[in-house]
Design an enzyme around this catalytic site. Sequence first.
Site, PDB file in Angstrom:
ATOM      1  CG  ASP A 165      -1.842   1.198   1.291  1.00 12.79           C
ATOM      2  OD1 ASP A 165      -2.453   1.523   0.256  1.00 12.79           O
ATOM      3  OD2 ASP A 165      -1.943   1.841   2.351  1.00 12.79           O
ATOM      4  CB  SER A 166       0.245   4.791  -0.679  1.00 16.43           C
ATOM      5  OG  SER A 166      -0.867   5.012   0.176  1.00 16.43           O
ATOM      6  CE1 TYR A 184       2.528   5.272  -3.692  1.00 20.04           C
ATOM      7  CE2 TYR A 184       1.083   3.421  -4.183  1.00 20.04           C
ATOM      8  CZ  TYR A 184       2.335   3.907  -3.882  1.00 20.04           C
ATOM      9  OH  TYR A 184       3.391   3.044  -3.781  1.00 20.04           O
ATOM     10  N   GLY A 185      -2.922   9.147  -3.921  1.00 17.27           N
ATOM     11  CA  GLY A 185      -4.196   9.605  -4.478  1.00 17.27           C
ATOM     12  C   GLY A 185      -4.123  10.831  -5.358  1.00 17.27           C
ATOM     13  CB  CYS A 245      -3.034   0.716  -2.508  1.00 19.19           C
ATOM     14  SG  CYS A 245      -3.002   2.449  -3.017  1.00 19.19           S
ATOM     15  CG  ASN A 246      -9.429   1.255  -2.579  1.00 19.91           C
ATOM     16  OD1 ASN A 246     -10.412   0.635  -2.959  1.00 19.91           O
ATOM     17  ND2 ASN A 246      -9.012   1.219  -1.323  1.00 19.91           N
ATOM     18  CD  GLU A 283       0.189   7.216   5.396  1.00 24.70           C
ATOM     19  OE1 GLU A 283       1.307   7.094   5.923  1.00 24.70           O
ATOM     20  OE2 GLU A 283      -0.394   6.277   4.813  1.00 24.70           O
ATOM     21  CB  CYS A 302      -9.148   5.211   0.524  1.00 22.13           C
ATOM     22  SG  CYS A 302      -7.410   5.498   0.998  1.00 22.13           S
ATOM     23  CB  THR A 303      -6.779   0.303   2.504  1.00 18.24           C
ATOM     24  OG1 THR A 303      -5.646   0.940   1.895  1.00 18.24           O
ATOM     25  CG2 THR A 303      -7.336  -0.756   1.568  1.00 18.24           C
ATOM     26  CG  HIS A 304      -4.762   5.477   4.196  1.00 17.01           C
ATOM     27  ND1 HIS A 304      -4.359   4.860   3.040  1.00 17.01           N
ATOM     28  CD2 HIS A 304      -3.626   5.887   4.831  1.00 17.01           C
ATOM     29  CE1 HIS A 304      -3.033   4.892   2.969  1.00 17.01           C
ATOM     30  NE2 HIS A 304      -2.564   5.507   4.038  1.00 17.01           N
TER      31      HIS A 304
END
Length: 278
Positions: free
Chosen positions: A9-10, A41-42, A73-74, A152, A184-186
């Site tokens: 993932d990012s 990344y988005g 990561c989407n 993050e 989004c996995t976040h």
Amino acid sequence: MDGPIGMFDSGFGGLTVARATIDLLPAEDLVYIGDTGRYPYGSKPLDDVRSYARELARSLVHDYGAKAIVVACNTATAAGLDELRAELDVPVIDVVRPGARALVATTTTGRVGVIGTVGTVSSGAYVRSIAETGVPVTLTSAACPGFVEFVERGQTTGDEVTVLAERLLAPMVDAGVDALLLGCTHYPFLARVIGDVMGPEVTLVSSADETAFAIRRRLAEAGLVRDIRSASGPGHHRFASSGDIDVFRDLGSRLLGPELDRTEAWPPTHDRAAPGAG
């Protein structure tokens, strides 16, 4: 069957998928790379994200001996999933399709929403995946710039997050959705704030659990599942970061749990090592 599941993932978001996978498949070894040196990344061009995804996936296969790749990561899924599946000779599992299936299975009114990064939303990946389910729904999508950065930094509650969420989620409230996919996995780390803004009548859908089930299914189809009954013990888990490994370990352990007790640098500077080594 002896290779680890490789996941990237990012940054920290994919740890939601790692958590679900560790719980569902306790005998499996897992290697997770958080590309914190290049997040988020988005907001980046999809061509750049595609290049990152290829580099990370190839490293997981060649440096760590991964038997399967999970694109946790989407944005990376939207940018480069098809290319990864064409290039790699191991199963490649994404988070978009499992999330889409879970979303349409949850709604009772047919009004659903997806929130994600600018890259994910603009790619149309969820629009296509939801259409592929064949379930007639009315979809509202919205990008949520800023959410990833809060996660993050480890800031998942508070007035700043709430004010941003109220502004970004207004289209979902106005559309009257009854199911909202955290695309989004976040975003599951912000579930409390998102849930407060959306209200109790809206079900929040995370793709993490559905992705873990998809991983188990794909491994079983390929004859790659490691059986806990025949394993020597629980799987070994390795976590690597392209950024500050101490920061990744400290925040990651709070988000994932005790399994993340150390972090190593990525890219690796040594020859391939077995999971749990070092």
